[in-house]
Scaffold this motif. Structure first.
Motif, short mmCIF file in Angstrom:
data_model
loop_
_atom_site.label_atom_id
_atom_site.label_comp_id
_atom_site.label_asym_id
_atom_site.label_seq_id
_atom_site.Cartn_x
_atom_site.Cartn_y
_atom_site.Cartn_z
N ARG A 39 0.80 -1.22 0.00
CA ARG A 39 0.00 0.00 0.00
C ARG A 39 0.84 1.28 0.00
O ARG A 39 0.29 2.34 -0.21
N GLU A 40 2.12 1.18 0.25
CA GLU A 40 3.00 2.34 0.15
C GLU A 40 3.82 2.29 -1.14
O GLU A 40 3.94 3.29 -1.84
N ASP A 41 4.39 1.13 -1.42
CA ASP A 41 5.28 0.97 -2.57
C ASP A 41 4.69 0.09 -3.67
O ASP A 41 5.18 0.12 -4.80
N TYR A 42 3.69 -0.70 -3.35
CA TYR A 42 3.05 -1.56 -4.33
C TYR A 42 1.64 -1.91 -3.84
O TYR A 42 1.35 -1.83 -2.64
N SER A 43 0.79 -2.27 -4.77
CA SER A 43 -0.59 -2.66 -4.44
C SER A 43 -0.69 -4.18 -4.38
O SER A 43 0.20 -4.90 -4.86
N ILE A 44 -1.78 -4.66 -3.83
CA ILE A 44 -1.99 -6.11 -3.78
C ILE A 44 -2.10 -6.68 -5.19
O ILE A 44 -1.65 -7.79 -5.46
N GLU A 45 -2.63 -5.90 -6.12
CA GLU A 45 -2.73 -6.35 -7.51
C GLU A 45 -1.33 -6.51 -8.12
O GLU A 45 -1.06 -7.49 -8.81
N GLU A 46 -0.45 -5.55 -7.86
CA GLU A 46 0.94 -5.66 -8.34
C GLU A 46 1.63 -6.86 -7.71
O GLU A 46 2.37 -7.58 -8.38
N PHE A 47 1.39 -7.07 -6.42
CA PHE A 47 1.98 -8.21 -5.72
C PHE A 47 1.57 -9.52 -6.39
O PHE A 47 2.39 -10.39 -6.64
N ARG A 48 0.28 -9.63 -6.69
CA ARG A 48 -0.23 -10.86 -7.32
C ARG A 48 0.32 -11.05 -8.72
O ARG A 48 0.47 -12.19 -9.18
N MET A 49 0.60 -9.96 -9.42
CA MET A 49 1.19 -10.08 -10.75
C MET A 49 2.65 -10.54 -10.66
O MET A 49 3.09 -11.36 -11.45
N ILE A 50 3.38 -10.00 -9.69
CA ILE A 50 4.79 -10.34 -9.53
C ILE A 50 4.96 -11.75 -8.96
O ILE A 50 5.84 -12.50 -9.38
N PHE A 51 4.11 -12.09 -7.99
CA PHE A 51 4.19 -13.38 -7.29
C PHE A 51 2.86 -14.11 -7.41
O PHE A 51 2.12 -14.24 -6.42
N PRO A 52 2.51 -14.61 -8.58
CA PRO A 52 1.17 -15.20 -8.78
C PRO A 52 0.88 -16.41 -7.90
O PRO A 52 -0.28 -16.69 -7.62
N ASN A 53 1.89 -17.12 -7.45
CA ASN A 53 1.66 -18.32 -6.64
C ASN A 53 1.88 -18.10 -5.15
O ASN A 53 1.75 -19.03 -4.36
N ALA A 54 2.22 -16.88 -4.77
CA ALA A 54 2.52 -16.60 -3.37
C ALA A 54 1.24 -16.49 -2.55
O ALA A 54 0.25 -15.91 -3.00
N THR A 55 1.28 -17.06 -1.37
CA THR A 55 0.13 -16.98 -0.46
C THR A 55 0.50 -16.35 0.88
O THR A 55 -0.36 -16.20 1.74
N THR A 56 1.78 -16.01 1.04
CA THR A 56 2.24 -15.46 2.32
C THR A 56 3.16 -14.27 2.09
O THR A 56 3.69 -14.06 1.00
#
Length: 84
Positions: A39-56
């Motif tokens: 929320r400061e440097d990246y959004s949850i959407e960006e996170f999911r794009m970068i790490f599509p299989n990450a759950t933690t």
């Protein structure tokens, strides 16, 4: 290991441990540390794009390669990391 990028979030014990460990690597070996906050440097959407299989959190990138989370990072570390 030259550079560690940690994708972290607030109120995350394992994020705090990863950051502390990377700071130890910085002090001992000059490893560059970049900490990015949700929320400061990246959004949850960006996170999911970068790490599509990450759950933690955290997710850690070492020298441009996705290393995984806290456990995978400790397995890669060059020094023994003390738990905070």
């Amino acid at each position: 290991m030259n550079k560690v990028v940690i994708y972290s979030k607030d109120d995350c014990v394992y994020c705090d441990r990863a950051i502390a460990s990377a700071k130890q690597l910085n002090a001992a070996y000059g490893v560059k540390l970049v900490v990015l906050k949700l929320r400061e440097d990246y959004s949850i959407e960006e996170f999911r794009m970068i790490f599509p299989n990450a759950t933690t959190f955290p997710q850690i990138v070492v020298d441009g390669e996705k290393a995984g989370g806290w456990q995978e990072f400790t397995d890669l570390s060059l020094i023994h990391i003390s738990e905070p």
